[in-house]
Every structure is written in structure tokens, then in C-alpha cells.
Design a protein around this motif. Structure first.
Motif, PDB file in Angstrom:
ATOM      1  N   LEU A   1       0.947  -1.223   0.191  1.00 42.88           N
ATOM      2  CA  LEU A   1      -0.043   0.069   0.073  1.00 42.88           C
ATOM      3  C   LEU A   1       0.947   1.333   0.066  1.00 42.88           C
ATOM      4  O   LEU A   1       0.325   2.396  -0.402  1.00 42.88           O
ATOM      5  CB  LEU A   1      -0.845   0.088   1.155  1.00 42.88           C
ATOM      6  N   GLU A   2       1.969   1.297   0.506  1.00 48.85           N
ATOM      7  CA  GLU A   2       3.036   2.279   0.555  1.00 48.85           C
ATOM      8  C   GLU A   2       3.447   2.863  -0.704  1.00 48.85           C
ATOM      9  O   GLU A   2       3.574   4.075  -0.793  1.00 48.85           O
ATOM     10  CB  GLU A   2       4.199   2.068   1.659  1.00 48.85           C
TER      11      GLU A   2
ATOM     12  N   LYS B   1       1.162   3.017  -3.193  1.00 51.80           N
ATOM     13  CA  LYS B   1      -0.079   3.534  -3.804  1.00 51.80           C
ATOM     14  C   LYS B   1       0.037   4.812  -4.349  1.00 51.80           C
ATOM     15  O   LYS B   1      -0.691   5.255  -5.460  1.00 51.80           O
ATOM     16  CB  LYS B   1      -1.085   3.223  -2.997  1.00 51.80           C
ATOM     17  N   TYR B   2       0.626   5.824  -3.620  1.00 51.91           N
ATOM     18  CA  TYR B   2       0.849   7.031  -3.940  1.00 51.91           C
ATOM     19  C   TYR B   2       1.341   7.474  -5.305  1.00 51.91           C
ATOM     20  O   TYR B   2       1.537   8.475  -5.873  1.00 51.91           O
ATOM     21  CB  TYR B   2       1.604   7.787  -2.969  1.00 51.91           C
TER      22      TYR B   2
ATOM     23  N   TYR C   1       0.513  13.930  -4.088  1.00 52.07           N
ATOM     24  CA  TYR C   1       1.126  13.045  -3.107  1.00 52.07           C
ATOM     25  C   TYR C   1       2.420  13.039  -3.351  1.00 52.07           C
ATOM     26  O   TYR C   1       3.330  12.879  -2.359  1.00 52.07           O
ATOM     27  CB  TYR C   1       0.525  11.494  -3.326  1.00 52.07           C
TER      28      TYR C   1
ATOM     29  N   ALA D   1      -4.543  10.710   3.561  1.00 48.66           N
ATOM     30  CA  ALA D   1      -4.748   9.325   2.688  1.00 48.66           C
ATOM     31  C   ALA D   1      -3.376   8.845   2.479  1.00 48.66           C
ATOM     32  O   ALA D   1      -3.182   7.588   2.595  1.00 48.66           O
ATOM     33  CB  ALA D   1      -4.704  10.115   1.144  1.00 48.66           C
ATOM     34  N   LEU D   2      -2.257   9.634   2.721  1.00 48.85           N
ATOM     35  CA  LEU D   2      -0.743   9.163   3.014  1.00 48.85           C
ATOM     36  C   LEU D   2      -0.588   8.298   4.090  1.00 48.85           C
ATOM     37  O   LEU D   2      -0.058   7.216   4.124  1.00 48.85           O
ATOM     38  CB  LEU D   2       0.428  10.361   2.687  1.00 48.85           C
TER      39      LEU D   2
ATOM     40  N   SER E   1      -2.998   6.798   5.782  1.00 47.42           N
ATOM     41  CA  SER E   1      -3.961   5.596   5.594  1.00 47.42           C
ATOM     42  C   SER E   1      -3.117   4.556   4.877  1.00 47.42           C
ATOM     43  O   SER E   1      -3.118   3.339   5.096  1.00 47.42           O
ATOM     44  CB  SER E   1      -5.199   5.856   4.975  1.00 47.42           C
ATOM     45  N   TRP E   2      -2.298   5.004   4.009  1.00 45.73           N
ATOM     46  CA  TRP E   2      -1.513   3.871   3.069  1.00 45.73           C
ATOM     47  C   TRP E   2      -0.209   3.506   3.873  1.00 45.73           C
ATOM     48  O   TRP E   2       0.476   2.729   3.362  1.00 45.73           O
ATOM     49  CB  TRP E   2      -1.242   4.575   1.613  1.00 45.73           C
TER      50      TRP E   2
ATOM     51  N   ASN F   1       2.191   5.576   4.481  1.00 49.32           N
ATOM     52  CA  ASN F   1       3.474   6.409   4.012  1.00 49.32           C
ATOM     53  C   ASN F   1       3.932   7.251   5.195  1.00 49.32           C
ATOM     54  O   ASN F   1       5.320   7.697   5.339  1.00 49.32           O
ATOM     55  CB  ASN F   1       3.328   7.242   2.770  1.00 49.32           C
TER      56      ASN F   1
END
Length: 318
Positions: free
Chosen positions: A12-13, A15-16, A25, A72-73, A75-76, A78
Motif C-alpha cells: 500500500l505504501e 500506492k501514492y 502526493y 490519505a498518505l 492511511s496507506w 507512508n
């Protein structure tokens, strides 16, 4: 190869890098990374917003968008957050939860990789004969290092591995460039004639160094004290296991397999495996052949240039 459970899960990290609003992002992550490099680990939302607003691209960027992007970052994975209660003076301020943000360890490594990719064709590569010499000298210290204290042993092991990794990467990158479309196009230009001698000498120097050190390294590995090697691998493993890590599970067997696997790769690279030709031998042959092929192509290019010059000279005289 064993496919572990964590290998099946999405990262997920990362994803940005490829989603809607990536254009927002990525600058945020890069900002955190640049601050991280300067040892400034924590940033407030206001600091992020002010930094981004300095760029014309973020002229219409709002504080609300900044908050959404940071969320958002986070939640992923980052960014990691911590509520800053030091500046809180009222219950209302506490409820509003003023956070500080920090780049996660995984995000740091991903951004390093991204920067490396961005500079892939800018940094260039080289053939470094000194790496071969350092590897040979370090291999000659095996029995001595087996009795050294942990810190010195671990430092020696890292130096040996880093030199071996750089030798592999630099060689592969340089040969890729030498056989690239760009290099092929350059062969058709006059510029190649200006540095052909330096290029040929450069390749010959590496081949000569490889020939000298490859034989010496092969002898070192052939006569190595296997008991000393085993002690080194076990002690390096124990040292890595002893390093304090936060929220990271360390499996001693996995670390030992990694360390012993690196040693095995180094041995096979220089000595070969089960009667097969060593990778060092293949590198020697490939580089030697590339130099010979390059020399032939350069000679053809010079001959062609001479013919064209003679033809033009004859035309002018007529």
C-alpha cells in the motif's frame, strides 16, 4: 523459493505513485524525504502546506486539500502521526488534534528507489578495477577477521559485500550503456573518434585488472579456511540478530540464509559452480569481446570517414 504470506499482500505504501492526485502526493513525500535527509523528521500540516505553496504549481492548493492528502498518505502507511499535545492550551484545541507527521521507514526506502530510478540515466556507470583489488585484499583477511570483535567483523563483512554488489551493478550498467541505442547512434557521429582511444584503454585496463585479480581471488577462495568462514557467517548472523529493531520481527534462520547465500554467490561468481564457468570468467570474455568488437567498429568508422573525406577532396579538385 518459499512464497511467504507477506509476499502475497499489496504494498500500500507504493500506492501514492500511481493513483489520482499523484501529482500532489509525490511532492509531499519528496518534501518529507528531503527533510528526512536533513535530519528533520517531523512536520506539521502547516509546514507542509507552506512549502508546497512556494511552487507555482500549488498556487490554488488549499489547506483542506493538504489535510486530505496527508490523511490519505497516512492511511496507506507512508506517514506516521503523533498528536502534539505540547501546544494545547484548551480542551477545544485538544479535540482538534494537532498532528505531527513523519515519513515511515517503508516510505523512505520507496522514495530512495524512486530517486534512483529518476537518475538512472543521469548518474551513469563505470568499471572500477579498485573494487576487484579491495575484494581480493578483504578475502585475504578471512582468518584474521574470524577472531576480531563483532563490530570490526561486521564492518569488514559489509565492506566486502558492498564492493561485490557495486562490482556487479556497475559492470552490468556500463555494458548496458555500451550496447544501448544511444551508444549505437554515437558510433555514427564524429564525437566517437575524439575519445575512442580513451574508451579502448579504459576497457583494456578493466580486462587486465580482472585477469590479474580474478586469478588471485580464485586462489584465495580455493584455499580458504572453511571453519573460519563458518564462524564468520554465524557471528555476523548473531550480530545482526542482536541489533535492536522497532516493530520488526527478526528470524535468525532467515538472516543466516541471507548471509550464507551472499557468501555462496560471491564464491560462485569467482570460482564457478559444479564445473560450470564462473561469472567472472564470463565477464572477462564478454568485456574482451566487446572491446574487440568496438575496436572493429571504430576502425570501420574511421575508414568510412577517410573515404568520405577523400571523396569530398576529389570533388573539390574537380
Amino acid at each position: 523459493m518459499r512464497v511467504q504470506e507477506k509476499m502475497k499482500k499489496p504494498v500500500l505504501e507504493a500506492k501514492y505513485l500511481n493513483v489520482e492526485n499523484t501529482d500532489r502526493y509525490r511532492p509531499i513525500i519528496r518534501l518529507f524525504y528531503l527533510k528526512y535527509e536533513k535530519l528533520k523528521y517531523w512536520l506539521y500540516q502547516e509546514e507542509v502546506f507552506e512549502e508546497l505553496k512556494e511552487d507555482p504549481y500549488f498556487e490554488e492548493y488549499t489547506m483542506e486539500q493538504c489535510q486530505q492528502d496527508l490523511a490519505a498518505l497516512t492511511s496507506w502507511g507512508n506517514l506516521v502521526t503523533i498528536q502534539d499535545t505540547r501546544k494545547v492550551t484548551t480542551i477545544e484545541e485538544f479535540k482538534n488534534k494537532k498532528f505531527r507527521y513523519q515519513l515511515s521507514e517503508t516510505a523512505v526506502e520507496i522514495e530512495r528507489m524512486v530517486i534512483r530510478l529518476e537518475n538512472l540515466f543521469i548518474e551513469g556507470s563505470s568499471l572500477e578495477p579498485t573494487l576487484l583489488e579491495r575484494i581480493r585484499l578483504n578475502l585475504g583477511k578471512i582468518e584474521e577477521m574470524a577472531e576480531k570483535e563483532e563490530e570490526k567483523l561486521y564492518s569488514w563483512w559489509n565492506d566486502l559485500n558492498n564492493d561485490f554488489i557495486r562490482l556487479n551493478q556497475n559492470y552490468q550498467d556500463y555494458m548496458r550503456e555500451l550496447n544501448s541505442v544511444k551508444a549505437e547512434e554515437m558510433m555514427r557521429t564524429r564525437e566517437i573518434l575524439l575519445f575512442k582511444d580513451r574508451l579502448m584503454e579504459y576497457l583494456r585496463s578493466f580486462v587486465k585488472s580482472l585477469q590479474i585479480h580474478m586469478t588471485a581471488i580464485e586462489q584465495e577462495l580455493g584455499n580458504v579456511n572453511k571453519g573460519a568462514v563458518r564462524r564468520i557467517l554465524e557471528r555476523v548472523t548473531a550480530y545482526e540478530v542482536s541489533i535492536p529493531r522497532i516493530d520488526v520481527e527478526v528470524e535468525e534462520q532467515m538472516i543466516y540464509e541471507k548471509i550464507s547465500g551472499r557468501w555462496k554467490s560471491l564464491v560462485e561468481w569467482f570460482v564457478g559452480k559444479e564445473g560450470q564457468e564462473s561469472e567472472a570468467g564470463k565477464v572477462f570474455d564478454t568485456t574482451h569481446q566487446s572491446a574487440a568488437c568496438l575496436c572493429s567498429r571504430l576502425c570501420q568508422r574511421v575508414a568510412q570517414a577517410c573515404r568520405i573525406a577523400s571523396f569530398r577532396f576529389a570533388e573539390r579538385r574537380s
